[in-house]
Scaffold this active site. Structure first.
Site, short mmCIF file in Angstrom:
data_model
loop_
_atom_site.label_atom_id
_atom_site.label_comp_id
_atom_site.label_asym_id
_atom_site.label_seq_id
_atom_site.Cartn_x
_atom_site.Cartn_y
_atom_site.Cartn_z
N ASP A 72 45.85 35.11 44.39
CA ASP A 72 46.21 35.87 43.19
C ASP A 72 46.58 34.92 42.05
OD1 ASP A 72 47.26 38.22 41.67
OD2 ASP A 72 49.09 37.04 41.91
N ASP A 94 39.55 42.22 34.42
CA ASP A 94 39.34 43.65 34.72
C ASP A 94 40.12 44.50 33.71
OD1 ASP A 94 37.71 43.24 36.97
OD2 ASP A 94 39.47 42.74 38.17
N ASP A 130 35.35 42.86 26.42
CA ASP A 130 34.52 43.79 25.65
C ASP A 130 35.18 45.16 25.60
OD1 ASP A 130 34.07 44.30 28.42
OD2 ASP A 130 32.31 45.49 27.89
N THR A 162 27.54 36.23 31.07
CA THR A 162 27.49 36.66 32.46
C THR A 162 27.08 38.13 32.48
OG1 THR A 162 29.78 37.44 32.50
CG2 THR A 162 29.40 35.12 33.07
N LYS A 163 27.04 38.71 33.67
CA LYS A 163 26.60 40.12 33.74
C LYS A 163 27.56 41.03 32.97
CE LYS A 163 28.77 41.46 38.07
NZ LYS A 163 28.67 41.99 39.40
N PHE A 164 28.79 40.58 32.80
CA PHE A 164 29.74 41.43 32.07
C PHE A 164 29.41 41.46 30.58
CE2 PHE A 164 31.77 40.31 36.00
CZ PHE A 164 32.14 41.56 36.45
C1 LIG Z 1 35.40 41.55 35.52
S1 LIG Z 1 35.35 40.13 36.52
C2 LIG Z 1 34.92 38.83 35.36
C3 LIG Z 1 34.36 37.63 36.03
C4 LIG Z 1 33.99 36.43 35.14
N1 LIG Z 1 35.14 35.92 34.43
C5 LIG Z 1 32.88 36.77 34.17
O1 LIG Z 1 33.12 36.79 32.95
O2 LIG Z 1 31.76 37.00 34.63
C6 LIG Z 1 37.07 39.82 36.82
C7 LIG Z 1 37.31 38.81 37.90
O3 LIG Z 1 38.71 38.60 38.01
C8 LIG Z 1 39.07 38.52 39.39
N2 LIG Z 1 40.47 38.90 39.52
C9 LIG Z 1 40.99 40.10 39.21
N3 LIG Z 1 42.32 40.08 39.44
C10 LIG Z 1 42.63 38.84 39.91
C11 LIG Z 1 43.83 38.21 40.32
N4 LIG Z 1 45.00 38.87 40.30
N5 LIG Z 1 43.78 36.93 40.74
C12 LIG Z 1 42.59 36.27 40.77
N6 LIG Z 1 41.43 36.82 40.37
C13 LIG Z 1 41.44 38.08 39.96
C14 LIG Z 1 38.10 39.47 40.06
O4 LIG Z 1 37.97 39.20 41.43
C15 LIG Z 1 36.82 39.23 39.27
O5 LIG Z 1 36.05 38.19 39.84
#
Ligand SMILES: C[S@@+](CC[C@H](N)C(=O)[O-])C[C@H]1O[C@@H](n2cnc3c(N)ncnc32)[C@H](O)[C@@H]1O
Length: 184
Positions: A72, A94, A130, A162-164
């Site tokens: 985390d 997220d 976004d 990225t895909k996002f």
């Molecule tokens: C929406 S994705 C974006 C991924 C990447 N940054 C991108 O732009 O493609 C959010 C990422 O944050 C990670 N994540 C969410 N909460 C987290 C936490 N508390 N600690 C570590 N990673 C976390 C998720 O597993 C996910 O891979």
């Protein structure tokens, strides 16, 4: 991680340290580390397929300056030494759009305080989202921190799409980048 983890000891070399929180599939960290072999790069995520993807890219591209922490993000930040990080990256955290889920969002005033305490003076935090309501919350959280100076910025050229980002374009969401510098 043990308390007060020192990146110099982990990498066995003194170098500026970059930290990416929530690296997803790892593209941004791989790109940054490849462009900056003289930096120490740490990626934190809990998403196992993403960790696998990052390991594979490091192997395929012979990238040696990345260490991955599967944990985390807040616990990892807490364990890092204060004033030890040059760059913190948080791209497309997220958004947790439902109001009763807002408390799960990563970027809050408490996050700003913790992340800022880990930055060196002059160190930077770069973010992107976004999701407009989250962009507003990010601005509020970071603007409210007296150690940080900055705000909305141009798209950071070192942030690969990225895909996002592709999803944001499909949905006609505006992607907002932020850049903050630790000034005190
Ligand atoms: C929406 S994705 C974006 C991924 C990447 N940054 C991108 O732009 O493609 C959010 C990422 O944050 C990670 N994540 C969410 N909460 C987290 C936490 N508390 N600690 C570590 N990673 C976390 C998720 O597993 C996910 O891979």
């Amino acid at each position: 991680m043990d308390p007060a983890v020192n990146a110099t000891e982990v990498f066995n070399r003194q170098a500026p340290t970059a930290l990416e929180i929530g690296f997803g599939m790892g593209q941004a960290l791989v790109h940054f580390a490849g462009c900056h072999p003289q930096w120490n790069c740490i990626g934190v995520d809990v998403y196992r397929p993403g960790i696998g993807s990052l390991v594979l890219q490091c192997e395929q591209q012979s990238i040696k300056n990345i260490r991955i922490v599967e944990s985390d993000a807040l616990s990892v930040l807490e364990c890092l030494e204060d004033n030890s990080i040059e760059l913190i990256m948080v791209f497309f955290p997220d958004p947790w759009p439902k109001k009763h889920h807002h408390k799960r969002r990563l970027v809050t005033p408490a996050f700003a305080t913790l992340a800022s305490s880990k930055l060196n003076l002059g160190g930077r935090m770069r973010l992107a989202t976004d999701w407009l309501p989250y962009a507003e919350a990010i601005l509020e959280a970071l603007q409210g921190n007296p150690e940080l100076h900055g705000g909305i910025s141009e798209r950071w050229p070192l942030r690969p799409p990225t895909k996002f980002e592709e999803r944001a374009q499909r949905l006609r969401h505006c992607v907002q980048d932020f850049c903050y510098t630790k000034v005190r």
